[in-house]
Design an enzyme around this catalytic site. Structure first.
Site, PDB file in Angstrom:
ATOM      1  N   GLY A   1       0.861  -1.180   0.000  1.00 45.62           N
ATOM      2  CA  GLY A   1       0.000   0.000   0.000  1.00 45.62           C
ATOM      3  C   GLY A   1       0.893   1.224   0.000  1.00 45.62           C
TER       4      GLY A   1
ATOM      5  N   ASP B   1      -0.938   5.042  -6.569  1.00 50.43           N
ATOM      6  CA  ASP B   1       0.452   4.830  -6.172  1.00 50.43           C
ATOM      7  C   ASP B   1       1.352   5.959  -6.629  1.00 50.43           C
ATOM      8  OD1 ASP B   1      -0.871   1.994  -6.431  1.00 50.43           O
ATOM      9  OD2 ASP B   1       0.805   1.823  -5.036  1.00 50.43           O
TER      10      ASP B   1
ATOM     11  N   ASN C   1      -2.054   3.008 -10.557  1.00 52.18           N
ATOM     12  CA  ASN C   1      -2.699   2.282  -9.470  1.00 52.18           C
ATOM     13  C   ASN C   1      -2.683   0.803  -9.815  1.00 52.18           C
ATOM     14  OD1 ASN C   1      -4.081   2.477  -6.878  1.00 52.18           O
ATOM     15  ND2 ASN C   1      -5.865   1.700  -7.974  1.00 52.18           N
TER      16      ASN C   1
ATOM     17  N   ARG D   1      10.556  -1.111  -4.036  1.00 48.33           N
ATOM     18  CA  ARG D   1       9.486  -1.185  -5.037  1.00 48.33           C
ATOM     19  C   ARG D   1       9.514   0.132  -5.818  1.00 48.33           C
ATOM     20  NH1 ARG D   1       3.718  -3.008  -2.992  1.00 48.33           N
ATOM     21  NH2 ARG D   1       3.473  -3.626  -5.184  1.00 48.33           N
TER      22      ARG D   1
HETATM   23  C1  LIG Z   1      -3.746   3.417  -0.385  1.00 50.70           C
HETATM   24  S1  LIG Z   1      -2.843   2.108  -1.090  1.00 50.70           S
HETATM   25  C2  LIG Z   1      -2.557   2.664  -2.690  1.00 50.70           C
HETATM   26  C3  LIG Z   1      -2.330   1.521  -3.677  1.00 50.70           C
HETATM   27  O1  LIG Z   1      -1.298   0.552  -3.286  1.00 50.70           O
HETATM   28  C4  LIG Z   1      -1.726  -0.765  -3.687  1.00 50.70           C
HETATM   29  O2  LIG Z   1      -0.719  -1.499  -4.352  1.00 50.70           O
HETATM   30  P1  LIG Z   1       0.025  -2.737  -3.600  1.00 50.70           P
HETATM   31  O3  LIG Z   1      -1.028  -3.557  -2.926  1.00 50.70           O
HETATM   32  O4  LIG Z   1       0.738  -3.481  -4.733  1.00 50.70           O
HETATM   33  O5  LIG Z   1       0.996  -2.076  -2.654  1.00 50.70           O
HETATM   34  C5  LIG Z   1      -2.861  -0.487  -4.634  1.00 50.70           C
HETATM   35  O6  LIG Z   1      -2.401  -0.075  -5.922  1.00 50.70           O
HETATM   36  C6  LIG Z   1      -3.542   0.665  -3.922  1.00 50.70           C
HETATM   37  O7  LIG Z   1      -4.528   1.300  -4.665  1.00 50.70           O
END
Ligand SMILES: CSC[C@H]1O[C@H](OP(=O)(O)O)[C@H](O)[C@@H]1O
Length: 336
Positions: free
Chosen positions: A53, A228, A238, A86
């Site tokens: 996240g 993101d 995203n 990342r």
């Molecule tokens: C508020 S979290 C924003 C964003 O991060 C997530 O990606 P991941 O689970 O790969 O870290 C996802 O894209 C969320 O929308």
């Protein structure tokens, strides 16, 4: 309005000499914690999506710098290692730049703790503000669809897009909540549904492939997602699958709302084409829960983000306010 009953999960916990992370790979059936004693453990947890996240990985990385300072580690090496964990979520780089600036200004360990704590506290405050701002856009009786996980697990607490949903439910504006499973890592199925069940918020899980059909049914009036990295022209990276949700939403006259703190805005990146999209191990696509689902010898392509052009975004909600139909001019006015 008090949303306290929806604001209890804290996935990133500073414990004075270590960082406790709720291991999101084990949810929803096991609440296991990882105790990180050094920056290397934090970087590994980010790489492995034990913590994930955009805001949450920035917060965890900030605490990783504190751990490194405490252990007398080479801070340049630590900052580079955490930064490389990342590539897509700019919150990671934003948080590390804030910590680096404090170090350059001569901050001692106590000042670095204060900075990391400020980053975490500011994120929680931003999420609560965005919840209220985003909910105000939603007409009573609406249905909403969300993607991936943008809740307390992905942030300092309360969430971004899921924070808007929590606020909208609390205010009686949202009547129906749908969550996409979010293949391949299943953040929606495993994490968002876990958060909503804990909140006592009724929600229905849908297959990612059912989203357009759901929108055609008229059951949802908004698609509400996180981000993101938001480029200077409003293009937004995203979770993979977001772009096609935006296309379907526009086709069906469903509103498309992006909810993210200003720490996700990257004015140094001109547009979506310049955002690096993380490619992860194809095995994440070839397996479900560690069990291979595809014939041996088959290959896979596993980009885990995509970019939604600003032209498909109806509302961008940050803690600074709401931008209707974001573009380069409105982004410049809001973020300089
Ligand atoms: C508020 S979290 C924003 C964003 O991060 C997530 O990606 P991941 O689970 O790969 O870290 C996802 O894209 C969320 O929308």
């Amino acid at each position: 309005m008090d949303y306290a009953r929806y604001d209890r999960i804290r996935a990133v916990q500073w414990r004075d000499d270590h960082l406790r992370l709720l291991d999101q790979r084990r949810l929803p059936f096991e609440e296991a914690w990882i105790d990180c004693a050094d920056a290397a453990a934090v970087a590994q947890a980010i790489r492995d999506l034990a913590v994930r996240g955009a805001p949450a990985i920035g917060i965890a990385a900030a605490w990783g710098v504190v751990l490194a300072m405490r252990r007398g580690a080479d801070l340049d090496v630590v900052l580079a290692t955490l930064r490389a964990a990342r590539p897509t979520a700019v919150n990671l780089m934003w948080a590390l730049d804030r910590m680096k600036a404090r170090i350059a200004a001569g901050a001692d360990a106590a000042a670095l703790v204060a900075e990391a704590q400020a980053i975490q506290d500011e994120d929680l405050a931003a999420n609560r503000r965005m919840g209220a701002l985003g909910a105000a856009l939603i007409a009573p009786g609406s249905g909403v669809l969300t993607h991936c996980n943008t809740g307390s697990l992905a942030t300092a607490g309360f969430g971004t897009a899921l924070g808007v949903i929590r606020a909208g439910v609390a205010e009686g504006r949202i009547a129906r909540v749908y969550a996409g499973e979010t293949r391949p890592w299943l953040q929606g199925a495993r994490l968002t549904m876990w958060e909503l069940v804990r909140d006592g918020i009724p929600a229905r899980l849908i297959a990612d492939s059912a989203a357009a059909h759901l929108m055609k049914s008229g059951a949802v009036q908004w698609v509400i997602v996180g981000a993101d990295r938001i480029a200077a022209n409003g293009d937004t990276a995203n979770k993979i699958g977001t772009y096609q949700l935006a296309i379907a939403a526009r086709h069906h006259g469903v509103g498309f709302m992006v909810v993210a703190p200003s720490s996700t805005v990257d004015m140094a990146t001109p547009g979506g084409d310049a955002i690096e999209i993380e490619l992860r191990d194809p095995a994440e696509l070839l397996e479900v829960a560690g069990r291979r689902m595809v014939a041996e010898g088959a290959q896979a392509w596993n980009p885990v983000f995509d970019v939604t052009p600003a032209a498909l975004i109806d509302a961008l909600v940050t803690e600074r306010g709401v931008i209707e139909r974001p573009d380069a001019a409105s982004m410049r006015a809001a973020f300089g």
